[in-house]
Scaffold this motif. Structure first.
Motif, mmCIF file in Angstrom:
data_model
loop_
_atom_site.group_PDB
_atom_site.id
_atom_site.type_symbol
_atom_site.label_atom_id
_atom_site.label_comp_id
_atom_site.label_asym_id
_atom_site.label_seq_id
_atom_site.Cartn_x
_atom_site.Cartn_y
_atom_site.Cartn_z
ATOM 1 N N ILE A 110 -0.317 -4.841 2.342
ATOM 2 C CA ILE A 110 0.266 -5.478 1.153
ATOM 3 C C ILE A 110 -0.664 -5.327 -0.044
ATOM 4 O O ILE A 110 -0.229 -4.974 -1.168
ATOM 5 N N VAL A 111 -1.957 -5.574 0.179
ATOM 6 C CA VAL A 111 -2.925 -5.446 -0.927
ATOM 7 C C VAL A 111 -2.974 -4.002 -1.423
ATOM 8 O O VAL A 111 -2.992 -3.728 -2.638
ATOM 9 N N GLY A 112 -2.984 -3.029 -0.476
ATOM 10 C CA GLY A 112 -3.020 -1.625 -0.869
ATOM 11 C C GLY A 112 -1.778 -1.214 -1.645
ATOM 12 O O GLY A 112 -1.858 -0.456 -2.618
ATOM 13 N N ALA A 113 -0.614 -1.721 -1.231
ATOM 14 C CA ALA A 113 0.623 -1.383 -1.937
ATOM 15 C C ALA A 113 0.624 -1.944 -3.349
ATOM 16 O O ALA A 113 1.080 -1.278 -4.299
ATOM 17 N N VAL A 114 0.092 -3.163 -3.508
ATOM 18 C CA VAL A 114 0.058 -3.769 -4.849
ATOM 19 C C VAL A 114 -0.912 -3.029 -5.755
ATOM 20 O O VAL A 114 -0.609 -2.759 -6.940
ATOM 21 N N MET A 115 -2.075 -2.695 -5.210
ATOM 22 C CA MET A 115 -3.087 -2.019 -6.029
ATOM 23 C C MET A 115 -2.719 -0.566 -6.334
ATOM 24 O O MET A 115 -3.196 0.012 -7.307
ATOM 25 N N SER A 116 -1.870 0.040 -5.492
ATOM 26 C CA SER A 116 -1.504 1.456 -5.685
ATOM 27 C C SER A 116 -0.058 1.592 -6.136
ATOM 28 O O SER A 116 0.607 2.582 -5.824
ATOM 29 N N ARG A 117 0.421 0.591 -6.878
ATOM 30 C CA ARG A 117 1.827 0.633 -7.287
ATOM 31 C C ARG A 117 2.142 1.797 -8.226
ATOM 32 O O ARG A 117 3.294 2.185 -8.370
ATOM 33 N N ASP A 118 1.112 2.330 -8.846
ATOM 34 C CA ASP A 118 1.346 3.483 -9.719
ATOM 35 C C ASP A 118 1.412 4.785 -8.930
ATOM 36 O O ASP A 118 1.898 5.808 -9.428
ATOM 37 N N GLU A 119 0.899 4.782 -7.702
ATOM 38 C CA GLU A 119 0.952 5.946 -6.822
ATOM 39 C C GLU A 119 1.969 5.654 -5.717
ATOM 40 O O GLU A 119 1.696 4.882 -4.806
ATOM 41 N N LEU A 120 3.147 6.255 -5.830
ATOM 42 C CA LEU A 120 4.232 5.917 -4.913
ATOM 43 C C LEU A 120 3.865 6.187 -3.458
ATOM 44 O O LEU A 120 4.218 5.406 -2.557
ATOM 45 N N ILE A 121 3.189 7.295 -3.203
ATOM 46 C CA ILE A 121 2.856 7.638 -1.813
ATOM 47 C C ILE A 121 1.939 6.580 -1.207
ATOM 48 O O ILE A 121 2.169 6.095 -0.091
ATOM 49 N N LEU A 122 0.892 6.199 -1.966
ATOM 50 C CA LEU A 122 -0.036 5.180 -1.472
ATOM 51 C C LEU A 122 0.656 3.820 -1.339
ATOM 52 O O LEU A 122 0.404 3.068 -0.390
ATOM 53 N N MET A 123 1.543 3.522 -2.285
ATOM 54 C CA MET A 123 2.239 2.244 -2.242
ATOM 55 C C MET A 123 3.144 2.154 -1.017
ATOM 56 O O MET A 123 3.140 1.163 -0.267
ATOM 57 N N TYR A 124 3.921 3.211 -0.762
ATOM 58 C CA TYR A 124 4.817 3.209 0.392
ATOM 59 C C TYR A 124 4.036 3.243 1.713
ATOM 60 O O TYR A 124 4.458 2.666 2.714
ATOM 61 N N SER A 125 2.897 3.909 1.694
ATOM 62 C CA SER A 125 2.062 3.925 2.905
ATOM 63 C C SER A 125 1.551 2.519 3.215
ATOM 64 O O SER A 125 1.541 2.082 4.375
ATOM 65 N N GLY A 126 1.132 1.797 2.185
ATOM 66 C CA GLY A 126 0.678 0.417 2.383
ATOM 67 C C GLY A 126 1.787 -0.487 2.885
ATOM 68 O O GLY A 126 1.585 -1.303 3.788
ATOM 69 N N LEU A 127 2.991 -0.330 2.302
ATOM 70 C CA LEU A 127 4.131 -1.126 2.746
ATOM 71 C C LEU A 127 4.495 -0.803 4.194
ATOM 72 O O LEU A 127 4.852 -1.690 4.981
ATOM 73 N N ALA A 128 4.407 0.488 4.557
ATOM 74 C CA ALA A 128 4.722 0.886 5.928
ATOM 75 C C ALA A 128 3.752 0.259 6.918
ATOM 76 O O ALA A 128 4.142 -0.210 7.998
ATOM 77 N N LEU A 129 2.465 0.226 6.558
ATOM 78 C CA LEU A 129 1.468 -0.410 7.418
ATOM 79 C C LEU A 129 1.753 -1.904 7.569
ATOM 80 O O LEU A 129 1.678 -2.462 8.665
ATOM 81 N N ALA A 130 2.073 -2.548 6.447
ATOM 82 C CA ALA A 130 2.356 -3.983 6.486
ATOM 83 C C ALA A 130 3.581 -4.286 7.343
ATOM 84 O O ALA A 130 3.584 -5.229 8.140
ATOM 85 N N VAL A 131 4.639 -3.483 7.195
ATOM 86 C CA VAL A 131 5.855 -3.700 7.992
ATOM 87 C C VAL A 131 5.589 -3.464 9.473
ATOM 88 O O VAL A 131 6.056 -4.219 10.331
ATOM 89 N N THR A 132 4.799 -2.411 9.782
ATOM 90 C CA THR A 132 4.478 -2.128 11.183
ATOM 91 C C THR A 132 3.707 -3.281 11.821
ATOM 92 O O THR A 132 4.025 -3.722 12.935
#
Length: 225
Positions: A110-132
């Protein structure tokens, strides 16, 4: 049987009737109901019929009726099996380090997705980790909800299974061995390994790890043995 016991036993099997002619008390055997008897009073000697004792209809709000129903309900509740407690295994107690790891993955994602909201790949990767991580924690939680130890006034039951259900039970009267094993971390988490076996069985019929308050379960079983 003593003389006093014999007298009490005989007295409980007789009925006392008042002669309608002279008022004298006559004791008769219950088998004489419906028959004619002769008054025991020598000055009377009249014959009268032994009628069956009559009952009287009482209202529902009569104190005697209320008291009798309350006694019946108390007796029924006492004899019926009562559920005393139900305990589930703890998620953290069963997998403390895995639980903390998944929790860190959720928070980090969640923290990575918020901090990388300008980088879609990093943001979605963070969200995927959080959901997993959240899905894994949810699966473990569901597993613990479908595993339980239930103690009643007569027996202990262990139930497990989400789609298919398995149940093991041990009657309190048949308990042969009860064990509670707790490591240092188990004691800190308030969980333990509970095992119960009954007489005639070589293995433990109830065997649960990471159970909350296992000693409380043991104490309740001992109380009702």
């Amino acid at each position: 049987m003593t003389d006093s016991e014999a007298h009490a036993s005989n007295a409980s099997r007789t009925l006392a009737y008042e002669c309608p002619h002279c008022g004298a008390t006559n004791t008769v055997d219950p088998t004489a109901i419906g028959e004619l008897v002769t008054c025991v009073n020598d000055n009377c000697g009249q014959v009268f019929k032994i009628d069956a004792p009559a009952g009287h209809l009482l209202r529902d709000d009569d104190p005697k009726v209320v008291a009798a129903r309350g006694h019946h309900q108390d007796t029924t509740v006492t004899q019926a099996e009562q559920e005393l407690c139900t305990v589930h295994p703890a998620i953290f107690g069963n997998r403390p380090f895995s639980f903390l790891g998944c929790l860190l993955v959720v928070i980090g994602g969640i923290v990575g997705a918020v901090m990388s909201r300008d980088e879609l790949i990093l943001m979605y990767s963070g969200l995927a980790l959080a959901v997993t991580g959240a899905l894994i924690l949810s699966y473990w939680w569901i597993q613990t909800r479908f595993r339980s130890v239930t103690v009643t006034s007569k027996r202990t039951l262990y139930t497990q299974g989400i789609f298919s259900k398995q149940t093991s039970e041990v009657q309190h009267d048949d308990v042969r061995n009860m064990q509670v094993n707790q490591s240092f971390f188990d004691r800190l988490a308030g969980v333990g390994h509970l095992a119960i076996s009954s007489s005639g069985q070589d293995d433990m019929e109830i065997d649960v790890r990471g159970l909350k308050s296992p000693q409380r379960v043991i104490d309740i079983i001992r109380e009702y043995q």
